[in-house]
Design an enzyme around this catalytic site. Structure first.
Site, PDB file in Angstrom:
ATOM      1  CG  ASP A 518      -2.141  -0.715   1.139  1.00  0.00           C
ATOM      2  OD1 ASP A 518      -2.662  -0.779   0.016  1.00  0.00           O
ATOM      3  OD2 ASP A 518      -2.624  -1.241   2.153  1.00  0.00           O
TER       4      ASP A 518
HETATM    5  C1  GLC Z   1      -1.601  -4.091   5.193  1.00  0.00           C
HETATM    6  C2  GLC Z   1      -2.836  -4.013   4.339  1.00  0.00           C
HETATM    7  C3  GLC Z   1      -2.693  -4.889   3.111  1.00  0.00           C
HETATM    8  C4  GLC Z   1      -1.420  -4.584   2.380  1.00  0.00           C
HETATM    9  C5  GLC Z   1      -0.226  -4.666   3.308  1.00  0.00           C
HETATM   10  C6  GLC Z   1       1.060  -4.243   2.654  1.00  0.00           C
HETATM   11  O1  GLC Z   1      -1.506  -5.352   5.772  1.00  0.00           O
HETATM   12  O2  GLC Z   1      -3.978  -4.425   5.044  1.00  0.00           O
HETATM   13  O3  GLC Z   1      -3.785  -4.718   2.268  1.00  0.00           O
HETATM   14  O4  GLC Z   1      -1.288  -5.481   1.310  1.00  0.00           O
HETATM   15  O5  GLC Z   1      -0.442  -3.833   4.418  1.00  0.00           O
HETATM   16  O6  GLC Z   1       1.090  -2.872   2.389  1.00  0.00           O
END
Ligand code: GLC
Length: 829
Positions: A518
């Site tokens: 993210d």
């Molecule tokens: C968090 C989010 C997930 C994402 C991960 C890596 O766990 O919930 O959706 O893929 O971070 O950024």
């Protein structure tokens, strides 16, 4: 080289179950037993089965809701509060003769107790304490009820016993803070919510009822025996300028009989119990919510009957036992065995229920159910609760738009979707390049597990609006029916079509707002940024669909999908190989991230594992990529996500660089991503390396819980990495993709028991020190009793099924109606 690399013997498996200064796992009851109340952080558990429920800590902090913690909240919790972990589901006890009072679960009074024990079990928590001869036990659970139950509720079963030599008169005050059902307004719009909710004691129902004038929704809190008094108004109960540790009513030993015409509403019932030496008594409290208040009496009356309470508990136990039984193992490593037979699958199912919505860390106000998250959670549950996965996946397909991308998240009760963090940057893409592809992967996993091929014909309407507008003309419906075919198969094709239609200059998927990470926000509106990792994810998804097409007897389609795989894999190999590992992505200027020429973020873990998982890399490259990741990213707590971390904001990648070095995606150990390294190592046949990573992250064997802080029975999302001053600190336990992926990694790849369309594959990659293991697994209605014995070095398998040798490593589907298949697998050259 990497100074944080673990020493070679760090990975050797213990054979005894680990304990720590705060607790231990009790395999005979499948409970995690916490032996002191002052754990390094509240160690929580979940009540309920995905509908009515909530979180509860080891001292009864936490809150409840019905289906949706934001939109249908029952009780309150104050995140970031001091003292921490308040309020909760509390019972105050007071000796009438001396006026001494304490918390039956230690909080919120926190006076010293003579004994304390908390047992977190599957769907219930039991806390037992004793003080000066007064023994108290509270069992908290939610009776399983049908999904359409109009009046769901939870029970707090309090037992009190007098262990002293003299008569004790115990005054009992319960306490729960009721929330306005819209929990967001309860927090943010006090001018409204504080005038709306009112509560009073209803004689006829023996319960406090709370509600508004404009809606029938009613919260209720009752008890099996009529109370001698009550309080509904928090301020009356606590008194001015006091706290929950010394509320005026408890200090005085007398309920005030307050109603709450507005303000802060609570449920507090008062009872008095006179116990002779050795005598025991009990009170059953019922807390719930309904839109048909006429049903409340029936519910509170039902649980006056101890037999009904017993039946409800039994139903809860049966549900979880059936779930756990679907896969059980015996391995030479007691911690691995313990995790797999209880807490690992338990965490997977909890994550499927609550995604990343509500935990000790996620407030239940913000984000709803994550699309990519839930699709991955499904992978860890599908073998034991396929029905739950089928309906959850239908919900997920319902947030897909006709062009193939999906909402990033949505609220389960209202269906309201949203783009998540992407909403904050109007000129950047609002979509994520991986969300829709996870749905393809999860749907294929469901089909392999169940053989329910009719599922693909189910129709699910597409979400409305939100066309991305970036697809190139002429590519809109590739590879098939995008946007017009609303069967699940059509949805799968729309998903692949979206990725194909949204490729960047090199032919890799455009990254969108981000891919799985993210915080890796490389597309700032130019549309040039591409995700190498997502290309690998696409390769996996399209291979899964190719296998499906093969099985369905559609070889031409299968060949077309394989062609897509090969083209994408060739593209990755042509533009993203950095000599010893794969690059992570192209940024908005077309520059590679995650390559050796960079000062920061030279290597990223996930393309190294996904080049294997997506079957992208030629074997020698795959091995080199994994070895590079091991050398540069390995730590004793599992491999870090990337190295070296950013030190200060870097607009190229945006989100990642907002974290301090070593935190989360900026060089932390991201347990979800680390699980993919377990899969990839096992997929390459390296059982020792796979097990090494697996053991490093295994919650039950965390070496130092004071350092890791988080619950030692579940995976956490991330652990601070080597560059962080709190290296080894775990954050965000429970709701993480690490749960499902670790479960998949160990059951399907280390133990190697993998469903395929044509049968159950047995292809273990166990550590060389293991002589073998045994497992019992339900697959398509048949029980498989599997014994694996190492006969020599190597990982080749010879199978004997029901006493007959069979070729290959797949146990073909037995004749319909077969209840049991016995499989012996000899492992070696
Ligand atoms: C968090 C989010 C997930 C994402 C991960 C890596 O766990 O919930 O959706 O893929 O971070 O950024």
């Amino acid at each position: 080289m990497n100074p944080h690399a673990p020493k070679p013997d760090d990975a050797v498996g213990a054979t005894a179950l680990a304990a720590n200064p705060y607790g231990y796992y009790d395999p005979s009851t499948r409970e995690y037993v916490i032996t002191r109340p002052d754990t390094p952080a509240p160690w929580i558990n979940y009540l309920g089965q995905g509908r009515y429920g909530g979180i509860i800590s080891n001292t009864a902090g936490g809150f409840s809701f019905d289906r949706d913690p934001r939109n249908r909240r029952v009780s309150r919790y104050r995140y970031n509060s001091l003292p921490p972990d308040q309020p909760g589901r509390y019972v105050y006890l007071r000796r009438k003769d001396t006026g001494e009072y304490w918390g039956a679960t230690w909080q919120p009074v926190r006076v010293p107790l003579d004994s304390y024990e908390c047992r977190h079990g599957a769907g219930y928590t039991k806390i037992t304490t004793e003080r000066k001869g007064t023994w108290a036990e509270i069992l908290y659970f939610v009776p399983p009820t049908p999904p359409d139950d109009p009046c769901p509720a939870e029970l707090w079963v309090l037992r009190l016993a007098n262990n002293s030599q003299s008569t004790q008169v115990i005054q009992v005050f319960s306490y729960v803070e009721l929330s306005f059902t819209d929990a967001s307004s309860d927090m943010h719009n006090l001018d409204w919510s504080q005038h709306i909710l009112s509560s009073r004691y209803d004689e006829g129902r023996h319960a406090i009822v709370a509600g508004t004038r404009f809606s029938p929704t009613t919260q209720f809190f009752g008890s099996d025996r009529p109370p001698l008094g009550y309080d509904c108004d928090r301020e009356a109960f606590v008194g001015p300028y006091r706290g929950l540790e010394d509320p005026a009513v408890v200090v005085a030993g007398s309920p005030s009989g307050s109603e709450a015409p507005r303000g802060n509403n609570i449920g507090s019932l008062y009872h008095e119990l006179c116990l002779e030496p050795g005598e025991e008594a009990r009170i059953v409290y019922v807390l719930g919510i309904t839109d048909t208040p006429g049903d409340i009496t029936a519910v509170t009356e039902r649980y006056r009957d101890p037999a009904e309470v017993g039946l409800a508990l039994e139903a809860l136990r049966r549900d979880w036992e059936a779930y756990f039984e679907a896969f059980s193992v015996q391995t030479p490593d007691a911690d691995t065995t313990a995790m797999l037979n209880c807490w690992s699958p338990r965490q997977c199912r909890t994550a499927l229920h609550w995604s990343r919505f509500v935990s000790g860390y996620e407030t239940g106000l913000g984000r709803g159910i994550g699309t990519r998250d839930t699709a991955q959670d499904a992978l860890g549950v599908v073998n034991a609760a396929p029905g739950e996965v089928a309906s959850r996946m239908e919900q997920l397909w319902g947030v897909q738009f006709a062009d193939g991308h999906t909402w990033h998240q949505f609220f389960p009760l209202t269906g309201e979707g949203g783009p998540g963090l992407a909403a904050e940057r109007p000129t950047w893409p609002r979509w994520f390049c991986d969300d829709h592809l996870w749905l393809v992967i999860a749907t294929c996993a469901y089909l392999k597990e169940t053989g329910d091929y009719g599922y693909m014909e189910r129709r699910v309407a597409y979400a409305q609006e939100e066309a991305v507008g970036s697809r190139r003309a002429g590519q809109g419906s590739e590879p098939g029916h995008a946007g017009t075919d609303d069967t699940i198969w059509g949805h799968m094709m729309a998903a692949l079509g979206f990725t194909l239609a949204n490729r960047g200059p090199h032919g890799l998927p455009r990254s969108g707002f981000s891919d799985w990470d993210d915080t890796l926000n490389v597309d700032h509106g130019s549309g040039l940024a591409e995700s190498v990792w997502c290309a690998m994810q696409f390769c996996r998804a399209v291979l899964d669909v190719a296998e499906l097409a093969d099985y369905l007897g559609r070889p031409e389609e299968a060949a077309r999908f394989r062609g897509m795989h090969d083209e994408m894999a060739d593209t990755v190999n042509a533009c993203a190989w950095d000599g010893s590992w794969y690059a992570r992505c192209f940024d908005d200027d077309g520059r590679l991230v995650g390559v050796s020429s960079e000062a920061r973020h030279r290597i990223n873990l996930i393309p190294q594992s996904w080049c294997v998982i997506g079957e992208v890399a030629p074997l020698e490259r795959a091995k080199l990529a994994m070895a590079s990741a091991h050398d540069l990213l390995g730590t004793p707590y599992g491999p870090s996500l990337m190295w070296p971390p950013y030190d200060g904001g870097d607009p190229r990648v945006n989100g990642t660089s907002t974290f301090p070095p070593g935190a989360k995606e900026n060089g932390g150990i991201f347990c979800h991503a680390a699980a993919w390294s377990v899969v990839a190592a096992a997929q390459l046949g390296d059982g020792d390396r796979a097990y090494e990573y697996y053991r490093q992250l295994l919650p039950l064997s965390r070496p130092d819980v004071e350092r890791s802080v988080v619950e030692p029975y579940v995976y956490c999302q991330n652990i601070c990495g080597p560059a962080h001053p709190q290296y080894g600190l775990g954050r965000n336990a429970w709701l993480t993709g690490a749960a499902a992926w670790m479960y998949v990694a160990v059951t399907q790849w280390i133990l190697g028991i993998r469903p395929t369309h044509g049968g159950l594959r047995i292809a273990p990659a166990i550590p060389s020190a293991w002589p073998g293991f045994s497992a019992r697994r339900l697959f398509r209605g048949t029980w498989y009793d599997i014994t694996v014995r190492r006969q020599g070095p190597g990982s080749g398998v010879s199978l004997t099924v029901d006493g007959r040798p069979v070729p290959g490593d797949v146990v073909a589907l037995p004749a319909p109606g077969t209840s049991q298949v016995v499989v012996l697998a000899a492992l070696g050259d």
